[in-house]
Write a protein that holds these residues in place. Structure first.
Motif, short mmCIF file in Angstrom:
data_model
loop_
_atom_site.label_atom_id
_atom_site.label_comp_id
_atom_site.label_asym_id
_atom_site.label_seq_id
_atom_site.Cartn_x
_atom_site.Cartn_y
_atom_site.Cartn_z
N ARG A 1 1.12 -1.16 0.12
CA ARG A 1 -0.42 0.19 -0.14
C ARG A 1 0.81 0.65 0.36
NH1 ARG A 1 -3.02 -0.10 6.19
NH2 ARG A 1 -3.40 -2.60 5.09
N PRO A 2 -0.15 2.25 -0.53
CA PRO A 2 1.17 3.69 -0.81
C PRO A 2 0.77 4.43 0.82
CG PRO A 2 -0.91 3.60 -1.57
CD PRO A 2 -0.83 2.37 -1.04
N LEU A 3 1.53 5.23 0.80
CA LEU A 3 1.56 5.45 2.58
C LEU A 3 0.27 6.65 2.85
CD1 LEU A 3 3.22 6.48 5.23
CD2 LEU A 3 4.10 8.91 4.21
N GLN A 4 -0.33 6.02 3.72
CA GLN A 4 -1.38 6.64 4.12
C GLN A 4 -1.47 7.79 5.47
OE1 GLN A 4 -5.11 6.33 3.06
NE2 GLN A 4 -5.55 8.58 4.38
N TRP A 5 -1.89 9.03 5.69
CA TRP A 5 -2.05 9.27 6.45
C TRP A 5 -3.10 9.67 7.49
CZ3 TRP A 5 1.66 12.11 9.14
CH2 TRP A 5 3.05 12.18 8.29
N VAL A 6 -3.18 9.89 8.62
CA VAL A 6 -4.20 9.39 9.60
C VAL A 6 -5.41 10.80 8.65
CG1 VAL A 6 -3.17 9.25 11.12
CG2 VAL A 6 -3.57 10.99 11.14
N GLN A 7 -6.88 11.08 9.42
CA GLN A 7 -7.74 11.95 9.40
C GLN A 7 -6.65 13.49 9.85
OE1 GLN A 7 -11.65 10.60 8.96
NE2 GLN A 7 -10.89 9.99 10.97
N PRO A 8 -6.72 14.76 9.18
CA PRO A 8 -6.07 16.04 9.18
C PRO A 8 -7.50 16.06 10.56
CG PRO A 8 -6.69 15.93 6.79
CD PRO A 8 -6.90 14.77 6.94
N PHE A 9 -6.40 17.09 11.45
CA PHE A 9 -7.05 18.40 11.88
C PHE A 9 -7.25 19.25 11.53
CE2 PHE A 9 -5.96 21.16 15.77
CZ PHE A 9 -7.94 20.98 16.30
N HIS A 10 -8.29 19.79 11.14
CA HIS A 10 -8.88 20.89 10.82
C HIS A 10 -9.49 21.74 11.81
CE1 HIS A 10 -13.24 20.89 10.31
NE2 HIS A 10 -12.79 19.29 10.05
N PRO A 11 -9.48 23.21 11.75
CA PRO A 11 -10.21 24.48 12.23
C PRO A 11 -12.11 23.99 11.73
CG PRO A 11 -9.27 25.91 10.83
CD PRO A 11 -8.91 24.56 10.70
N ALA A 12 -12.53 24.62 12.78
CA ALA A 12 -14.07 24.58 12.50
C ALA A 12 -14.91 25.86 11.54
CB ALA A 12 -15.43 24.51 13.86
N PHE A 13 -13.90 27.26 12.12
CA PHE A 13 -15.17 28.25 12.46
C PHE A 13 -14.17 29.58 12.29
CE2 PHE A 13 -18.30 26.77 13.96
CZ PHE A 13 -18.30 28.11 15.23
N HIS A 14 -14.31 30.35 11.55
CA HIS A 14 -13.32 31.69 12.53
C HIS A 14 -15.06 33.07 12.25
CE1 HIS A 14 -12.80 34.72 9.01
NE2 HIS A 14 -13.31 33.93 8.23
N ILE A 15 -15.55 33.10 14.04
CA ILE A 15 -16.68 34.16 13.86
C ILE A 15 -16.00 35.85 13.68
CG2 ILE A 15 -18.00 35.50 15.58
CD1 ILE A 15 -17.85 32.99 17.37
N ARG A 16 -15.98 36.63 12.75
CA ARG A 16 -15.70 37.78 12.50
C ARG A 16 -16.12 38.95 13.44
NH1 ARG A 16 -13.33 38.95 6.23
NH2 ARG A 16 -11.95 40.52 6.60
N LEU A 17 -15.26 39.33 13.78
CA LEU A 17 -15.91 40.36 14.87
C LEU A 17 -15.53 41.85 13.87
CD1 LEU A 17 -15.34 39.01 17.32
CD2 LEU A 17 -17.77 39.12 16.75
N HIS A 18 -16.47 42.62 13.05
CA HIS A 18 -15.92 44.11 12.44
C HIS A 18 -17.17 45.32 13.00
CE1 HIS A 18 -15.02 46.29 9.67
NE2 HIS A 18 -15.46 47.43 9.40
N ARG A 19 -15.96 45.97 13.60
CA ARG A 19 -16.43 47.10 14.75
C ARG A 19 -15.84 48.78 13.79
NH1 ARG A 19 -12.96 43.88 17.89
NH2 ARG A 19 -14.03 43.63 19.76
N ARG A 20 -17.29 48.94 13.86
CA ARG A 20 -16.97 50.71 13.09
C ARG A 20 -16.93 51.79 14.17
NH1 ARG A 20 -20.31 49.72 7.96
NH2 ARG A 20 -21.14 47.42 8.14
N GLY A 21 -16.27 51.70 13.28
CA GLY A 21 -15.98 53.45 14.64
C GLY A 21 -14.61 54.49 14.51
#
Length: 731
Positions: free
Chosen positions: A94-114
């Motif tokens: 078999r070829p090299l098989q990596w484990v399932q990669p860890f990843h981020p879920a999402f980012h909460i974007r906080l845009h402030r006006r002023g």
């Protein structure tokens, strides 16, 4: 969170006068399940949410260990006959098989006006886990609750736009994404569902916004809040198959206290208690202690830097441990392309990162480690059966947290030949049980299964009648004159001996059989350079320039080789350490080197190894670390392992021995550490100056131990419940 907070001591937090424009510099919070990473411009902050369960399907969920047991006898014959490259064909192709990669879920974007930001400052308080950022008219306080398993952010801003976005660097283009935003009586609800392509697996993020005053309007897929007195965001992410009832999850968030201060108090009762068990004071200059993290990192010789990195390492290690122990990246990443899949790399990194858990009083970390181990024992049994045709268990070299099967291997990394992993991974659990004085039946049962494996596997002998570990692999090195799969790697010998003897101690009814088997293992070999050989099989030559120090497993973390009971082997091990190169300058290699050096009482070598990391630009301003110098490749090895090095240079213990100040670098002549735990069941405080040291022991068990200092050894009788004060004129 408007109630007054106890300010962090300068050692127990860090701060910056500038924002984190790179996600790697973002401050971190976590509860061992959810992680939070805050970075970005003051008016455009991004809160990256992570979770230990988030791994991206890549086919590894269907991978199995290779069915090679029938071919094992022939491989053993060939290796014993001197075919040094025979193991390269021990594969199913078999070829090299990596484990399932860890990843981020999402980012909460906080845009402030002023207004333009003025007076900006950001900080993290290690005692509470609160990340604080503020400037004129704006304030943000963020933590991840250990009590309620929720990401909590309290905000004040006159004009704020909020949205969830999975599109961080490296995010695949073929994800199935759905978003929702609805107004609620007290604010709004935001949802983000992400489905992996070609599978029914998905994850969903739910953010409940509780708004006091002002106006909340939808700006799909996000929302805008103007004129509010305060905003409270409660966020969870859940991995699932099929559909998830996001409204039901929103109801669970709504059932939590509406006051951020109440949420913080519930969390702090758990987090602060754990974090404050151990403290380190290296008598640093108060002015240096008050410096920002980036300023301190520019002073690598400062005791204040080591104090802060010790504190930060404990904080991050605790924050990353819960459902699982830390991954290669701890619990955090701002990029979908995590190096080495952000895995649990078992052949070195997991144990190095968690090395301080028992002595530095973080049982939460050990329990997380135990949860990973015990949750995968069925898979370990499959590994033993499929590859070796044996009963018992064999640990995998890598894991994504879902699987404990061995499928990650190749010609140059024949990790499926590594048999020492089960003992290596169980050793921290044994240390924990010794420290607590309460054997865990789960650990005892697992040790018995390791011994069963060795009963079936150790069947070949050499001309002298010694058992031979064949095939044998020393992660991730190879002999200079042979292939990677070899015979009698020193780590394998140490692991087999330790596993059998430890299992025997836990199971008296089978002790005679397992002790007899351990006694038939060969001794370690000392090579022509006077060094402990990485392979005890005659004729196999050492490869010295390598980042791993697997062959010195008997020195650290085992007690097999030490200056007191085995001085000849300790001298050979020290020679092996002197000859070891740093290869690619990996942080884990330098700090592993320091741990071994501390056991061998070499303070100068400990100081040099620490200096390689402190002067090599391994730390981001977040005080999370990198794998290589110049902050190359986000990785938690240095951050999490450094506290263990500092503990080992100050105090070492076995169930029957206490060693005080075995490897104290000359740069730290004065200091104090409180709250350390010993493996004979005593809590210990230690104070030292250039001329005197005082140790206070608070034993929980009545026991006689051997006390070792620089002046020699003497017996020490301890009585449970009676404090024992040691005053040492010289140490």
């Amino acid at each position: 969170m408007n109630t007054p907070e106890r300010p962090a001591h300068p050692v127990h937090g860090t701060w910056e006068p500038r924002p984190a424009l790179r996600w790697e510099d973002g401050y971190l919070s976590g509860n061992g399940h959810h992680g939070a990473l805050l970075f970005g411009e003051p008016n455009d902050e991004r809160l990256v949410v992570t979770h230990h369960t988030l791994v991206r399907p890549n086919g590894a969920d269907r991978a199995r260990p290779p069915e090679l047991a029938a071919e094992l006898p022939a491989l053993q014959d060939r290796l014993l006959a001197g075919e040094t490259h025979a193991a390269e064909s021990f594969t199913d192709g078999r070829p090299l098989q990596w484990v399932q990669p860890f990843h981020p879920a999402f980012h909460i974007r906080l845009h402030r006006r002023g207004t333009r930001p003025r007076g900006y400052r950001r900080s993290v308080d290690f005692t509470t886990g609160v990340i604080h950022s503020a400037y004129a008219g704006h304030d943000s306080r963020l933590f991840v609750s250990r009590a309620d398993d929720v990401v909590v952010q309290s905000l004040t801003a006159p004009d704020l736009t909020i949205g969830l976005d999975h599109r961080l660097p490296g995010a695949p283009n073929d994800l199935g994404v759905g978003q929702g935003a609805v107004l609620t009586p007290d604010g709004a609800l935001l949802t983000l569902r992400v489905r992996y392509p070609g599978t029914d697996r998905a994850y969903t993020g739910v953010t409940l916004a509780r708004v006091t005053g002002g106006t909340t309007t939808l700006t799909p897929p996000g929302l805008r809040i103007t004129g509010a007195e305060s905003v409270l965001l409660l966020t969870r992410v859940l991995r699932h198959t099929g559909e998830l009832d996001a409204l039901a999850e929103a109801d669970r968030l709504r059932a939590l206290p509406a006051d951020a201060a109440d949420l913080l108090a519930r969390h702090t009762a758990l987090h602060r208690t754990a974090y404050e068990r151990v403290t380190l004071d290296l008598d640093a200059d108060p002015a240096e202690r008050a410096l920002s993290g980036s300023e301190l990192l520019g002073r690598p010789d400062s005791p204040a830097l080591l104090e802060r990195l010790f504190a930060a390492g404990r904080y991050h290690l605790l924050s990353a441990s819960g459902l699982f122990p830390p991954r290669l990246t701890g619990l955090w990443t701002g990029d979908w392309d995590t190096a080495w899949a952000g895995a649990f790399t078992n052949d070195a990194n997991v144990n190095l990162q968690t090395a301080s858990a028992a002595a530095a009083a973080l049982p939460e970390v050990t329990e997380a480690h135990a949860r990973l181990v015990h949750g995968q024992l069925d898979d370990w049994r499959d590994n033993a059966r499929a590859i070796f045709g044996a009963r018992g268990v064999v640990a995998p070299p890598h894991s994504d947290g879902e699987s404990g099967l061995t499928y990650h291997f190749s010609r140059e990394y024949p990790l499926h030949l590594w048999t020492a992993g089960a003992d290596w991974l169980l050793k921290p659990l044994v240390d924990h049980d010794e420290t607590q004085g309460a054997p865990d039946p789960r650990t005892a049962a697992a040790l018995a299964e390791v011994a069963l494996f060795y009963e079936d596997f150790l069947t070949r002998t050499d001309d002298a009648g010694h058992l031979v570990v064949v095939p044998s692999y020393s992660p991730e090195n190879r002999p200079a004159n042979a292939s990677w799969g070899a015979l009698n790697a020193a780590m394998d010998l140490s692991a087999a001996r330790h596993a059998l003897l430890t299992a025997a101690a836990h199971h008296p009814d089978r002790a005679a059989r397992w002790t007899a088997l351990a006694d038939r293992l060969p001794p370690h070999r000392i090579n022509d350079d006077g060094a402990l050989a990485e392979w005890a099989w005659p004729g196999l030559a050492d490869t010295y320039d390598h980042r791993h120090l697997s062959h010195l497993y008997g020195v650290w973390p085992l007690d097999e080789i030490n200056p007191y009971d085995t001085p000849g082997l300790a001298t050979a091990a020290h020679r092996a350490l002197q000859l070891r190169g740093a290869e690619n300058d990996s942080a884990h290699g330098h700090l592993h080197h320091a741990l071994v050096a501390a056991r061998l009482r070499d303070a100068d070598r400990v100081a040099h190894a620490l200096g390689q990391v402190l002067k090599g630009d391994f730390f981001h301003t977040s005080l999370m670390s990198a794998h290589y110098p110049d902050r190359d490749v986000y990785n938690a090895d240095a951050a999490h392992t450094l506290p263990a090095v500092l503990v080992e240079m100050l105090v070492q213990s076995t169930p029957d021995r206490l060693v005080l100040l075995p490897a104290l670098p000359a740069a730290h002549p004065t200091g104090r550490v409180t709250g350390l735990r010993t493996r004979f069941g005593a809590e210990l405080d230690l104070t030292w100056t250039p001329h005197r040291a005082t140790a206070v022991l608070r034993p929980t068990r009545t026991h006689r131990v051997e006390l070792r200092t620089s002046t020699g050894a003497r017996p020490l009788d301890l009585v449970a419940g009676e404090d024992h004060v040691l005053s040492l004129g010289t140490w």
